[in-house]
Design an enzyme around this catalytic site. Structure first.
Site, PDB file in Angstrom:
ATOM      1  N   GLY A 238       0.852  -1.163   0.074  1.00  0.00           N
ATOM      2  CA  GLY A 238       0.004   0.185  -0.154  1.00  0.00           C
ATOM      3  C   GLY A 238       0.805   1.336  -0.024  1.00  0.00           C
ATOM      4  O   GLY A 238       0.267   2.220  -0.008  1.00  0.00           O
ATOM      5  N   GLY A 274       4.118  -3.976  -3.682  1.00  0.00           N
ATOM      6  CA  GLY A 274       3.858  -3.899  -5.255  1.00  0.00           C
ATOM      7  C   GLY A 274       4.251  -2.639  -5.839  1.00  0.00           C
ATOM      8  O   GLY A 274       5.360  -2.424  -6.097  1.00  0.00           O
ATOM      9  N   ARG A 275       3.430  -1.443  -5.548  1.00  0.00           N
ATOM     10  CA  ARG A 275       3.642  -0.462  -6.611  1.00  0.00           C
ATOM     11  C   ARG A 275       5.078   0.360  -6.131  1.00  0.00           C
ATOM     12  O   ARG A 275       5.718   0.814  -6.899  1.00  0.00           O
ATOM     13  CB  ARG A 275       2.471   0.623  -6.106  1.00  0.00           C
ATOM     14  CG  ARG A 275       2.275   1.782  -6.781  1.00  0.00           C
ATOM     15  CD  ARG A 275       1.492   2.875  -6.534  1.00  0.00           C
ATOM     16  NE  ARG A 275       0.185   2.109  -6.166  1.00  0.00           N
ATOM     17  CZ  ARG A 275      -1.022   2.155  -6.983  1.00  0.00           C
ATOM     18  NH1 ARG A 275      -0.953   2.749  -8.251  1.00  0.00           N
ATOM     19  NH2 ARG A 275      -2.084   1.679  -6.611  1.00  0.00           N
ATOM     20  N   ARG A 310      -4.995   2.361 -16.252  1.00  0.00           N
ATOM     21  CA  ARG A 310      -5.014   3.459 -15.334  1.00  0.00           C
ATOM     22  C   ARG A 310      -5.776   4.629 -15.348  1.00  0.00           C
ATOM     23  O   ARG A 310      -6.475   5.099 -14.561  1.00  0.00           O
ATOM     24  CB  ARG A 310      -3.707   3.374 -14.531  1.00  0.00           C
ATOM     25  CG  ARG A 310      -3.047   2.007 -13.955  1.00  0.00           C
ATOM     26  CD  ARG A 310      -1.904   2.092 -13.068  1.00  0.00           C
ATOM     27  NE  ARG A 310      -2.186   2.585 -11.825  1.00  0.00           N
ATOM     28  CZ  ARG A 310      -2.294   3.745 -11.418  1.00  0.00           C
ATOM     29  NH1 ARG A 310      -1.362   4.865 -12.190  1.00  0.00           N
ATOM     30  NH2 ARG A 310      -2.692   4.239  -9.935  1.00  0.00           N
ATOM     31  N   CYS A 340     -11.546   2.160 -29.433  1.00  0.00           N
ATOM     32  CA  CYS A 340     -13.027   2.700 -29.888  1.00  0.00           C
ATOM     33  C   CYS A 340     -13.709   3.258 -28.864  1.00  0.00           C
ATOM     34  O   CYS A 340     -14.820   2.598 -28.577  1.00  0.00           O
ATOM     35  CB  CYS A 340     -13.786   1.801 -31.108  1.00  0.00           C
ATOM     36  SG  CYS A 340     -12.822   1.642 -32.497  1.00  0.00           S
ATOM     37  N   GLU A 341     -13.409   4.066 -27.925  1.00  0.00           N
ATOM     38  CA  GLU A 341     -13.925   4.529 -26.571  1.00  0.00           C
ATOM     39  C   GLU A 341     -13.336   5.725 -26.559  1.00  0.00           C
ATOM     40  O   GLU A 341     -12.168   6.099 -26.519  1.00  0.00           O
ATOM     41  CB  GLU A 341     -13.775   3.694 -25.572  1.00  0.00           C
ATOM     42  CG  GLU A 341     -14.249   2.268 -25.506  1.00  0.00           C
ATOM     43  CD  GLU A 341     -14.466   1.803 -24.130  1.00  0.00           C
ATOM     44  OE1 GLU A 341     -14.873   2.567 -23.315  1.00  0.00           O
ATOM     45  OE2 GLU A 341     -14.646   0.506 -24.105  1.00  0.00           O
TER      46      GLU A 341
HETATM   47  N1  LLP Z   1      -1.541  -7.029  -0.659  1.00  0.00           N
HETATM   48  C1  LLP Z   1      -2.877  -7.165  -0.937  1.00  0.00           C
HETATM   49  C2  LLP Z   1      -3.667  -8.101  -0.321  1.00  0.00           C
HETATM   50  C3  LLP Z   1      -3.430  -6.324  -1.886  1.00  0.00           C
HETATM   51  O1  LLP Z   1      -4.577  -6.453  -2.218  1.00  0.00           O
HETATM   52  C4  LLP Z   1      -2.438  -5.368  -2.685  1.00  0.00           C
HETATM   53  C5  LLP Z   1      -3.027  -4.461  -3.725  1.00  0.00           C
HETATM   54  C6  LLP Z   1      -1.234  -5.463  -2.422  1.00  0.00           C
HETATM   55  C7  LLP Z   1      -0.590  -6.220  -1.357  1.00  0.00           C
HETATM   56  C8  LLP Z   1      -0.210  -4.488  -3.132  1.00  0.00           C
HETATM   57  O2  LLP Z   1      -0.535  -3.070  -2.816  1.00  0.00           O
HETATM   58  P1  LLP Z   1       0.346  -2.025  -3.328  1.00  0.00           P
HETATM   59  O3  LLP Z   1       1.884  -1.941  -2.572  1.00  0.00           O
HETATM   60  O4  LLP Z   1       0.917  -2.100  -5.041  1.00  0.00           O
HETATM   61  O5  LLP Z   1      -0.154  -0.580  -3.001  1.00  0.00           O
HETATM   62  N2  LLP Z   1      -4.839  -1.522  -9.863  1.00  0.00           N
HETATM   63  C9  LLP Z   1      -4.746  -0.417  -8.863  1.00  0.00           C
HETATM   64  C10 LLP Z   1      -4.025  -1.106  -7.686  1.00  0.00           C
HETATM   65  C11 LLP Z   1      -4.868  -2.215  -7.118  1.00  0.00           C
HETATM   66  C12 LLP Z   1      -4.229  -2.524  -5.567  1.00  0.00           C
HETATM   67  C13 LLP Z   1      -4.849  -3.989  -5.260  1.00  0.00           C
HETATM   68  N3  LLP Z   1      -4.213  -4.454  -4.115  1.00  0.00           N
HETATM   69  C14 LLP Z   1      -4.087   0.749  -9.353  1.00  0.00           C
HETATM   70  O6  LLP Z   1      -3.689   0.679 -10.693  1.00  0.00           O
HETATM   71  O7  LLP Z   1      -3.741   1.792  -9.054  1.00  0.00           O
END
Ligand code: LLP
Length: 412
Positions: A238, A274-275, A310, A340-341
């Protein structure tokens, strides 16, 4: 800090001019920097001093080359499907470092996870627990379980990616979770190993993390009073990144805030970033197909919402820069794709570099939820992924072909 920098007005990924790669692989394509990925992983992982495990959230970017890289750096994987488990194992990630999150695991997926010997499954409902008990019994094994609790904390992020509020589908309300643990304790094939919690993505402030950890801590103490002692505390992912002018906490500040709250808790911390690891470690390179002046100016490029969802989905901001800087002149235009949107845009109403047909543009900060959310919409083959290391680059995923598009389809 990332390794996408201009040298003599030409954008480079590490030591390689981006245009050279475009000339060889064509456009569009995703371009990752090994140095940046490594640096971000280490900066995050090494910020923690307490016993911990960094499980990269595979959903952010699931190419096996990246999962392999993080595995070699000592990381594990946070997965949310059988497909991600398959990828992580193929990438050589140690199954004892894999945690499985998600509200809707199927029985087949549970079987796959249990057979693979992963570290733990984060269970999100009573029915899921009962199903897991049944699957584990049928295999004659014990399932390592942590319950995902929902602390009802506002992460102050986009509504679609906020997960820790009572109104969100995720987890078990923290006030009801003790019942789940007591029920699990009575189940023969369930081994309680942890507590997990993930409140959302792209958080730019540490206080919601701290608030939820404080709630989880009280809960862990309640568990201990009931005689349930856990080994792992999984605090999810997160941490946000800078796309435009956000000021997210640095890994060090985030780690310090969590570790302060962790004092006195004798368990291993699990993190699922992740991000923050991949977001600023990749760009999407696209070519200008046409420029047209309608009611406003449109720059039509060869990457669309199927390649990077995104902007369309979350109205997300991604900076767009020329691969070769020229006059420095800016103009207001919409950068749009071929889909096409009208929702198919990469940026709208923003100042972008004045460009011409054939120019290359870099869509920045595209590493997280970029390729992994791409699709074949409008029957567009998915684009290649390329990984740079120093002076060289490797295509780590080939561009799909038209034949790939219809693989598995039949005319009855
Ligand atoms: N753990 C769980 C249980 C999660 O659901 C997620 C992300 C993460 C870890 C990793 O979170 P991060 O460190 O990446 O914030 N598609 C969206 C983001 C969806 C996130 C879903 N869960 C976007 O492009 O912003």
């Amino acid at each position: 800090m990332n390794h996408f920098q201009y040298k003599n007005n030409v954008l480079h990924c590490e030591e390689v001019p981006v245009a050279d790669i475009a000339a060889q692989v064509g456009t569009p394509f995703y371009l990752y920097s090994t140095e940046t990925l490594t640096r971000h992983f280490k900066a995050f992982d090494q910020a923690f001093t307490l016993p911990h495990l960094t499980c990269f959230a595979a959903k952010a970017c699931s190419n096996i080359a990246l999962l392999n890289l993080f595995g070699k750096l000592g990381g594990g994987a946070d997965i949310v499907s059988g497909g991600e488990l398959f990828r992580a194992l193929k990438a050589g990630v140690d199954p004892r470092k894999i945690v499985y999150s998600g509200v809707g695991k199927s029985e087949e997926e549970m079987r796959f996870a249990l057979r693979s010997g992963i570290l733990m499954l984060n269970v999100e409902s009573h029915q899921e627990l009962e199903t897991l008990q049944g699957v584990a019994a049928s295999l004659g094994v014990t399932a390592p379980v942590s319950f995902r609790v929902n602390p009802d904390v506002d992460p102050k992020t986009h509504a679609y990616i906020s997960t820790g509020l009572a109104k969100n589908k995720f987890g078990i309300p923290i006030d009801d979770a003790l019942h789940s643990y007591l029920a699990a304790r009575e189940m023969k094939n369930i081994d309680i190993v942890g507590v997990s919690c993930h409140i959302g993505s792209q958080l730019t402030d540490v206080s919601p993390f701290v608030e939820s950890l404080q709630k989880v801590k009280v809960f862990v103490e309640r568990l201990a009073q009931a005689g349930i002692h856990i080994s792992y505390l999984d605090l999810g992912g997160g941490v946000g990144i800078r796309y435009q002018d956000e000021e997210p906490p640095l890994p060090a500040a985030y780690a310090e805030a969590l570790e302060r709250e962790m004092q006195g808790l004798a368990c291993t911390l699990i993190l699922e970033p992740g991000r923050v690891i991949v977001g600023n470690a990749a760009i999407l390179v696209t070519k200008v197909l046409y420029i047209k002046q309608g009611g406003k100016k449109f720059i039509i490029v060869d990457a669309g919402m199927n390649d990077l969802a995104r902007p369309s989905l979350y109205d997300a901001y991604h900076a767009i820069q020329p691969v070769v800087q020229s006059s420095g002149e800016l103009e207001v235009a919409d950068v749009v794709g071929p889909i096409c949107e009208s929702g198919d845009f990469l940026s709208r109403g923003r100042k972008v570099a004045v460009c011409a047909k054939g120019d290359l543009l870099a869509v920045m900060s595209a590493g997280a939820y970029g390729f992994s959310m791409s699709s074949n919409y409008n029957s567009r083959p998915r684009v290649p992924e390329v990984l740079v290391k120093g002076h060289s680059f490797h295509v780590i995923r080939q561009r799909e072909t038209f034949e790939d598009l219809i693989a598995g389809e039949v005319i009855p």
